[in-house]
Structure formats: C-alpha cells, structure tokens
Design an enzyme around this catalytic site. Structure first.
Site, PDB file in Angstrom:
ATOM      1  N   GLU A 233     -26.979 -17.018  42.062  1.00  0.00           N
ATOM      2  CA  GLU A 233     -27.064 -16.046  40.706  1.00  0.00           C
ATOM      3  C   GLU A 233     -27.462 -17.180  39.636  1.00  0.00           C
ATOM      4  O   GLU A 233     -26.367 -17.919  39.216  1.00  0.00           O
ATOM      5  CB  GLU A 233     -25.716 -15.450  40.548  1.00  0.00           C
ATOM      6  CG  GLU A 233     -25.359 -14.542  41.911  1.00  0.00           C
ATOM      7  CD  GLU A 233     -25.963 -13.256  41.557  1.00  0.00           C
ATOM      8  OE1 GLU A 233     -26.891 -12.851  40.614  1.00  0.00           O
ATOM      9  OE2 GLU A 233     -25.963 -12.398  42.389  1.00  0.00           O
ATOM     10  N   CYS A 267     -25.757 -15.397  30.747  1.00  0.00           N
ATOM     11  CA  CYS A 267     -27.060 -15.360  31.732  1.00  0.00           C
ATOM     12  C   CYS A 267     -27.766 -14.397  31.274  1.00  0.00           C
ATOM     13  O   CYS A 267     -29.274 -14.209  31.438  1.00  0.00           O
ATOM     14  CB  CYS A 267     -26.654 -15.522  32.998  1.00  0.00           C
ATOM     15  SG  CYS A 267     -25.775 -14.122  33.737  1.00  0.00           S
TER      16      CYS A 267
END
Ligand code: NAD
Length: 509
Positions: A233, A267
């Site tokens: 991720e 993010c």
C-alpha cells in the site's frame, strides 16, 4: 542497544525513549508467532472475533485518551486523531463481527457439466505468520486494521510500527496486552529500517506493507528471495477534478479539507486539483477564503496541527520552492517557518504539469490548482501520473461523473467527496500503477490474508474417469465430439462418435 526517542513534533516535548528490537528478539517473536499459529488458526472464528469485540469496547471507552496520545506523537489535532484513527478502527471491527463468518466460510461454486458429478469448494485457509510494516502518518489505524484483518483470518502477526511515531507503536503494544490476546498471537517489534529488514529476513508467510514506493520496492525484492507474498500500500498523487457543473461550495469545502487534513500527510489527500476554466474564478475565491479561515494549532480548537516528520518538511519545501521559482504563485501561504513543525496551508496557482508539485508525492498542506477546458483534458491530466491511489470527480450530472470516474487510472475514486472511499470497510482498498499491489478491506481484502484452497470432490464411486489411461480411439472421438457440441458454432459429428461416447461411459463403471 539502539533507542528510539519519542517527541511531540508540535511542542518539541520529549516523551521518553524506547529500545529497538534486537535481531534475537525478532527471531524470538517469529518462533512465538509460529508456535501460536497452530492454536490460533484452529480457534473458532467466533472466538477470534470475541477478542475484537473486547478491543472495540476498550477503544470506545478509552478512545479519547488514546487519540490524545496519538496527537502527542504525531502533532495532528486530537479530533482528527479520534475520527481517523479510533472511529475508523471500531467501525472496521464491527464490519468483521457482522461479515467475517460469511466472507471466510467455505464457499461452494458451480462445477462445469463435463465434470459431473463432482462438487467444488473454496476453503479460505490462514497463511501462517503475517508481518505488518506500517507508516507514521496514521500510525494507529494503518497498523491496527491490517493486524486485525490478519488475525480474523486466522494468522498470527508480527507488527513493526514506524520509528517516526514510536509512542503510538508502544501504545498499540499495550493495547493488545490489555485485551489480552494469547501469547505470540500478536507481537510488536519497535525500531526502524534494520528491524523491518530483519523481520522480512525472518521469513514471514505474508508481508503487508504500507509506506513509500521506494521502500515497497526494496521489500518486494527481499521477499522475492523466498517467494513471500507481499501486499504493498504505497504513495499517491491524488487528483481532484472539478467539472463546471459541480456544487462549487461543497467542492471548495472538500478541496480544503482533502488537501490540508493531517497537514496533507495523507496517502489519499488531494495533491493536485484540476478545475474547469469556467468555474475557476469563483472556485479559487471560495478555496482561498476557506483556507484563510482555518486555525492552526495543537491539539484542540484547531483544524490543522503540525507536521509529523521533519524529513517530510524538507520534501515539501523542495516542491514548493521549485514551483515558485518556475512561475507558480502562492495565493495564500507559501512561506516556511525558520523553525518548528507547523507549515501554513498553501494554495498554488499557475502551476504546470512538469513541476514536482504536480508530479511527485508532496505529503504536505499544499493545494496546487490548474485549469482545464474539456472533460478529455481533465482525464488526460489526471492519468498522467505514475501513481493511482485515489481520485475525485465533482459534477452534479450523475452519468458524466460516473463516466469520468471510470476513465481514471486509480484504485479508488470518490464522486462528489474526497478520501472517503477508505472509510467504507465494505470496499476493497489499494492502488494501481506505483501506488501498490493488492487490496485489503472488503471481502476480497480479508480473503487476501488467506490462501484460497480449491477443493474438488468426486463421490469416488466410479472406477475411472474419461480422461484417464488407457487412451483409446473412442476417447479421441468423445473429446472431438464434445468439443464440437459444446464449443463449436454448430455440431459436426464424426462417424462413430455416438457409439464411442456410449462405450466410454460404460468404461467408467
Ligand atoms: P517508509 O517507506 O519510509 O516507511 C514505512 C515503514 O517501512 C516504516 O515502518 C519503516 O521503518 C519501514 N522500513 C523502511 N525501510 C525498510 C526496509 N528496507 N525493510 C523493511 N521495512 C522498512 O514510509 P513512511 O515515510 O513511513 O510513510 C509515508 C509513505 O507511506 C507515503 O509515501 C505515503 O503515501 C505512504 N502511505 C500509503 C498508504 C496507503 O494505504 N497506500 C497509507 C499511508 C501512507
């Protein structure tokens, strides 16, 4: 022994220190996790979920206090810590309580006609020891949610939290002790890169990594040595596309929150904004006004706290200074304090696609805005990125918004909202392109912590199968005939096929 120093980035207050795990401790954690796996993997799912219920109750009771401690460690405002670290975690736990049984149950699937009378199943089997390596920007939930997912699926876990936020790492360790989970089911190893490397070398059965692209590549390369499955991720450069028919006030509120929440260290934050040229003047005025009204401080009564990592400030500075030197304008903000960890929320206009601020992950409270003149141009600009984590599309025309959303190269897309797709535990989460490999959350995300074992079950009452030895001319005719009948445009029977099929069927018994 290496020691991590714990410090509040907003105030500079020293919060203590924490010893890094030694190589022997990494080995011991692995041995403990392996030993615990044999019991934990056989523990009924309902009993495993009971531990999560205890954790949920604990978090609901002590959430505010825990959020406050996370604020101390990260510099984020405490309401934000509560909403994004505690609330998201308890909501995910409830999701598992309601749905994990169904998601992990043996699943019967159809069996094709030619395989009659067999039955087919998928069995979701725990993988073993899962290593979770987590980042500093949401140091609680980005560690705890993957850990819980792995545990629900029947694995034992070793967590290596970020060395940038060690106090949260320690908090997580204490939390699991307070529940308490059986010995070895979850171990926490504190430390930095070396401890992460040692964990990877200890050969876990899966690595779940959240962090930067650069580290993700290194971990994948190290894991390849032993063919350890990895889930990555990674970073993002998320575009927000505001079409001319968007609800501008809502879009402006979202842009400001999406770019500046957690000081932009998200993010999935709005890292670049494309607005239709017709909507641009009104939109720019709205976002500027709303940004001017934001309060910066710590830990309460403010919208924006401090940055968490001093290194990140350096990256943000390089991006902003390059943009300004190439002709960008700071409509608001744009200056860097001589000391301290608070960066002012900044809006940049007159940016170009070639600038770092529009290309590389900035991870700071910066909102660069560009205009476009057509839907196609907006899609092209948004997709011209090595990243593909999240994106948002703003339009009140449902079909148009869906059309644009589905044209984006992104693992997640929000329509008329930002970031929020992550908050729905029913949805899988993950990136495309350099933003990562694999998905967690949602049914497929939980199943990703298992091996899906395919089982095909024949009643075992016939003495042979049509594809087994000895091969005969009848078998050849049967397969040619079946292929034609089932898959050809129209059946062409070779002479003798029906007789051959009949004789082959008799051979089965
Ligand atoms: P990072 O890559 O520097 O570190 C992440 C973790 O990896 C830390 O725990 C670190 O100690 C460990 N690590 C570093 N080198 C290692 C190695 N060689 N082997 C094993 N472990 C190692 O990332 P960061 O700075 O902590 O986090 C910020 C990045 O994370 C940003 O790029 C952000 O976009 C990304 N991120 C992604 C998601 C997502 O879900 N896609 C979520 C949050 C953050």
């Amino acid at each position: 022994m290496a020691v991590l120093s714990m410090q509040n980035p907003a105030t500079g207050e020293h919060l203590g220190s924490l010893a890094e795990a030694t190589p022997e401790q990494v080995q011991r954690a692995m041995a403990l996790a392996r030993a615990a796996f044999s019991t934990w993997s056989k523990t009924a799912l309902a009993d495993r979920l009971d531990y999560l219920v205890r954790l949920r109750h604990y978090l609901a009771q002590h959430g505010e206090e825990i959020a406050h401690k996370i604020s101390q460690d990260t510099g984020k405002v405490s309401l934000e810590a509560f909403m994004t670290e505690i609330f998201v975690t308890v909501d995910t736990i409830r999701y598992y309580e309601k749905h994990a049984q169904q998601m992990l149950a043996v699943q019967e699937v159809a069996t094709t006609l030619v395989l009659w009378p067999k039955k087919s199943y998928i069995h979701y089997k725990p993988m073993g020891v899962v290593a979770v390596i987590s980042p500093w920007n949401y140091p609680f939930q980005l560690a705890v949610i993957p850990v819980l997912s792995a545990l629900v699926a029947g694995n034992t876990v070793i967590l290596k939290p970020s060395e940038v936020t060690p106090a949260t790492g320690r908090l997580i360790e204490e939390l699991f002790r307070a529940i308490p989970l059986p010995d070895g089911v979850i171990s926490v190893l504190h430390g930095g890169r070396e401890v992460g490397q040692a964990l990877v070398s200890a050969r876990p059965d899966k690595i779940f990594f959240t962090g930067s692209v650069a580290t993700g590549k290194k971990i994948m390369a190290a894991a390849a040595e032993h063919l350890i499955p990895v889930e990555l991720e990674l970073g993002g450069k998320d575009p927000m596309i505001v079409l001319e028919d968007a609800h501008l006030e809502r879009a402006a509120n979202a842009a400001v929150w999406g770019a500046f929440t957690n000081s932009g260290q998200v993010c999935m934050s709005v890292e670049r904004l494309y607005v239709h040229e017709k909507a641009y003047p009104a939109f720019l005025e709205l976002v500027t006004q709303k940004t001017a009204g934001l309060r910066q401080g710590f830990p309460d009564q403010a919208e924006i706290g401090s940055m968490t990592s001093p290194e990140q400030i350096g990256i943000v500075r390089v991006h902003v200074e390059e943009a300004l030197s190439l002709g960008a304008k700071a409509v608001i903000g744009g200056s860097f304090p001589k000391e301290g960890m608070f960066l002012p929320p900044t809006i940049l206009t007159d940016v170009t696609p070639a600038m770092k601020i529009m290309q590389e992950e900035t991870f700071g409270p910066i909102l660069p805005i560009m205009t476009f003149s057509s839907e196609e141009e907006a899609i092209r600009l948004a997709n011209a990125s090595p990243y593909g984590l999240n994106a948002s599309v703003w339009s009140q025309d449902k079909r148009r918004a869906r059309r644009v959303a589905e044209s984006l190269e992104s693992g997640n897309v929000c329509i008329n909202d930002v970031i929020i797709s992550y908050a729905n535990p029913h949805l899988p989460f993950g990136g495309v392109k350099q933003s990562g490999i694999g998905r967690y959350r949602g049914p497929s995300g939980l199943q990703a912590f298992t091996h899906s074992i395919s089982i095909i079950h024949d009643p075992g009452t016939r003495k042979r199968e049509v594809n087994w030895y000895p091969y005969t001319e009848d078998q050849r005719l049967l397969f040619l005939g079946l292929t034609n009948l089932l898959y050809g445009r129209k059946p062409i029977w070779k002479p003798g096929t029906l007789g051959a099929i009949w004789r082959e069927i008799k051979r089965l018994f």
